[in-house]
Design a protein around this motif. Structure first.
Motif, PDB file in Angstrom:
ATOM      1  N   ALA A 121     -15.938  -2.673   0.963  1.00 53.49           N
ATOM      2  CA  ALA A 121     -15.352  -2.655   2.301  1.00 53.49           C
ATOM      3  C   ALA A 121     -14.567  -3.939   2.564  1.00 53.49           C
ATOM      4  O   ALA A 121     -13.476  -3.912   3.150  1.00 53.49           O
ATOM      5  N   ARG A 122     -15.109  -5.063   2.114  1.00 50.84           N
ATOM      6  CA  ARG A 122     -14.400  -6.343   2.311  1.00 50.84           C
ATOM      7  C   ARG A 122     -13.068  -6.342   1.548  1.00 50.84           C
ATOM      8  O   ARG A 122     -12.066  -6.869   2.037  1.00 50.84           O
ATOM      9  N   ALA A 123     -13.048  -5.772   0.384  1.00 51.62           N
ATOM     10  CA  ALA A 123     -11.813  -5.715  -0.402  1.00 51.62           C
ATOM     11  C   ALA A 123     -10.805  -4.745   0.222  1.00 51.62           C
ATOM     12  O   ALA A 123      -9.590  -4.957   0.150  1.00 51.62           O
ATOM     13  N   LEU A 124     -11.329  -3.683   0.823  1.00 51.15           N
ATOM     14  CA  LEU A 124     -10.456  -2.642   1.376  1.00 51.15           C
ATOM     15  C   LEU A 124      -9.879  -3.019   2.737  1.00 51.15           C
ATOM     16  O   LEU A 124      -8.756  -2.611   3.081  1.00 51.15           O
ATOM     17  N   TYR A 125     -10.608  -3.811   3.491  1.00 48.27           N
ATOM     18  CA  TYR A 125     -10.226  -4.082   4.889  1.00 48.27           C
ATOM     19  C   TYR A 125      -8.797  -4.615   5.060  1.00 48.27           C
ATOM     20  O   TYR A 125      -8.046  -4.099   5.890  1.00 48.27           O
ATOM     21  N   PRO A 126      -8.358  -5.652   4.335  1.00 49.48           N
ATOM     22  CA  PRO A 126      -6.999  -6.180   4.586  1.00 49.48           C
ATOM     23  C   PRO A 126      -5.907  -5.126   4.407  1.00 49.48           C
ATOM     24  O   PRO A 126      -4.938  -5.096   5.171  1.00 49.48           O
ATOM     25  N   GLN A 127      -6.071  -4.261   3.408  1.00 52.12           N
ATOM     26  CA  GLN A 127      -5.051  -3.243   3.152  1.00 52.12           C
ATOM     27  C   GLN A 127      -5.022  -2.198   4.269  1.00 52.12           C
ATOM     28  O   GLN A 127      -3.954  -1.850   4.776  1.00 52.12           O
ATOM     29  N   LEU A 128      -6.208  -1.696   4.634  1.00 51.79           N
ATOM     30  CA  LEU A 128      -6.239  -0.661   5.671  1.00 51.79           C
ATOM     31  C   LEU A 128      -5.882  -1.250   7.036  1.00 51.79           C
ATOM     32  O   LEU A 128      -5.258  -0.561   7.859  1.00 51.79           O
ATOM     33  N   ARG A 129      -6.236  -2.510   7.288  1.00 56.96           N
ATOM     34  CA  ARG A 129      -5.864  -3.134   8.566  1.00 56.96           C
ATOM     35  C   ARG A 129      -4.354  -3.221   8.688  1.00 56.96           C
ATOM     36  O   ARG A 129      -3.790  -2.965   9.756  1.00 56.96           O
ATOM     37  N   ARG A 130      -3.670  -3.574   7.604  1.00 54.10           N
ATOM     38  CA  ARG A 130      -2.212  -3.655   7.626  1.00 54.10           C
ATOM     39  C   ARG A 130      -1.596  -2.266   7.813  1.00 54.10           C
ATOM     40  O   ARG A 130      -0.643  -2.092   8.579  1.00 54.10           O
ATOM     41  N   MET A 131      -2.130  -1.254   7.141  1.00 53.26           N
ATOM     42  CA  MET A 131      -1.599   0.100   7.258  1.00 53.26           C
ATOM     43  C   MET A 131      -1.775   0.641   8.667  1.00 53.26           C
ATOM     44  O   MET A 131      -0.868   1.283   9.223  1.00 53.26           O
ATOM     45  N   VAL A 132      -2.928   0.391   9.280  1.00 55.49           N
ATOM     46  CA  VAL A 132      -3.156   0.844  10.661  1.00 55.49           C
ATOM     47  C   VAL A 132      -2.206   0.130  11.616  1.00 55.49           C
ATOM     48  O   VAL A 132      -1.633   0.738  12.532  1.00 55.49           O
ATOM     49  N   ALA A 133      -2.003  -1.177  11.431  1.00 56.13           N
ATOM     50  CA  ALA A 133      -1.097  -1.935  12.300  1.00 56.13           C
ATOM     51  C   ALA A 133       0.332  -1.426  12.187  1.00 56.13           C
ATOM     52  O   ALA A 133       1.049  -1.286  13.191  1.00 56.13           O
ATOM     53  N   GLU A 134       0.767  -1.122  10.973  1.00 54.54           N
ATOM     54  CA  GLU A 134       2.123  -0.603  10.783  1.00 54.54           C
ATOM     55  C   GLU A 134       2.282   0.763  11.428  1.00 54.54           C
ATOM     56  O   GLU A 134       3.309   1.058  12.061  1.00 54.54           O
ATOM     57  N   ALA A 135       1.272   1.621  11.272  1.00 52.88           N
ATOM     58  CA  ALA A 135       1.344   2.953  11.873  1.00 52.88           C
ATOM     59  C   ALA A 135       1.339   2.863  13.393  1.00 52.88           C
ATOM     60  O   ALA A 135       2.094   3.572  14.078  1.00 52.88           O
ATOM     61  N   ASP A 136       0.508   1.982  13.963  1.00 49.75           N
ATOM     62  CA  ASP A 136       0.474   1.811  15.416  1.00 49.75           C
ATOM     63  C   ASP A 136       1.805   1.272  15.930  1.00 49.75           C
ATOM     64  O   ASP A 136       2.301   1.690  16.981  1.00 49.75           O
TER      65      ASP A 136
END
Length: 277
Positions: free
Chosen positions: A61-76
């Motif tokens: 989860a720690r490794a995945l968080y930065p990538q998914l956080r960026r993807m969610v921010a871009e989509a928002d």
């Protein structure tokens, strides 16, 4: 995997609590837990360890968080961009013939000042929520919002400038007139043509066409100053008798149901300004 699962993961990771994350996303706890479970199944790994009070995050989860956080921010951000565009107030204005480009620019600047979030749509002639036109073209059932006033001038071919103001003698002796007999202003201008107005050098359907004839050396015309200033090969002189026209928006009272038009009207009336060329 989809956007909803990514948002759920980011919320749980940041809140470290299923209940708090569900409240943040306005979801039920079962719906949020289901999204996390589907994401874990798709990735083939556990992301959170459920505890009595909240959750602990795994190394994956720690490794995945930065990538998914960026993807969610871009989509928002993308969604917000299009929502903001859709939230703009829209106003469609038809621009009648014989309105100078400088006048159209004045309207656009005034509209944006009165309605900052405006999406302005300009069309040719009799279209839209309102029309940018001279007051002479206002229909009986229309209101008129004046934006500016400008004078009529004598337009002459640049090499043939007649000295001094226009007088009856100058008209009779030196003017080959170009007239616009079908134009709404013709009756107002008719007395200025003198005796030579009975046999004009040329006829034109509007002022813009008349100015093309002036620039070609065919004759002289009485036209609004703003139009004459935009035509190469034409020089102007003031008329002995000052004659003006008002330019503004013609619209039906029902059109004020468009909030942008109502705000524009209120803004113009609130300034009390009547600029002129």
């Amino acid at each position: 995997m989809d956007y909803r699962q990514f948002r759920a993961f980011v919320a749980v990771f940041e809140e470290r609590n299923i209940t708090a994350a569900a409240q943040r996303l306005h979801l039920s706890q079962p719906a949020l837990s289901g999204s996390i479970r589907l994401l874990e199944e798709a990735l083939g790994t556990a992301l959170f360890v459920r505890k009595a009070r909240g959750v602990e995050v795994t190394d994956d989860a720690r490794a995945l968080y930065p990538q998914l956080r960026r993807m969610v921010a871009e989509a928002d951000g993308l969604a917000q961009r299009f929502r903001k565009r859709d939230e703009r107030e829209r106003l469609t204005i038809g621009v009648e013939e014989d309105v100078a480009r400088s006048t159209v620019q004045h309207l656009a600047a005034t509209a944006r000042a009165c309605v900052p979030d405006l999406q302005l749509h300009l069309l040719a002639q009799c279209e839209g929520d309102a029309r940018l036109a001279s007051e002479e073209l206002r229909c009986e059932d229309e209101l008129f919002l004046p934006l500016l006033s400008e004078r009529y001038v004598l337009a002459l071919p640049a090499p043939s400038l007649v000295p001094g103001n226009v007088t009856d003698t100058a008209q009779d002796a030196a003017m080959d007139w170009i007239v616009c007999p079908t134009h709404a202003s013709h009756q107002r201008l008719l007395p200025l043509y003198g005796s030579r107005g009975d046999s004009p050098a040329a006829l034109a359907g509007n002022f813009s066409l008349a100015l093309d004839l002036v620039a070609a050396g065919v004759g002289s015309a009485i036209v609004p100053e703003s139009l004459a200033q935009e035509v190469p090969g034409v020089q102007t002189q003031p008329l002995e008798v000052e004659l003006k026209r008002r330019i503004g928006l013609c619209y039906n009272v029902q059109a004020l149901g468009n909030g942008a038009l109502a705000r524009l009207r209120d803004g113009v009336l609130g300034t009390g300004a009547k600029p002129s060329f």
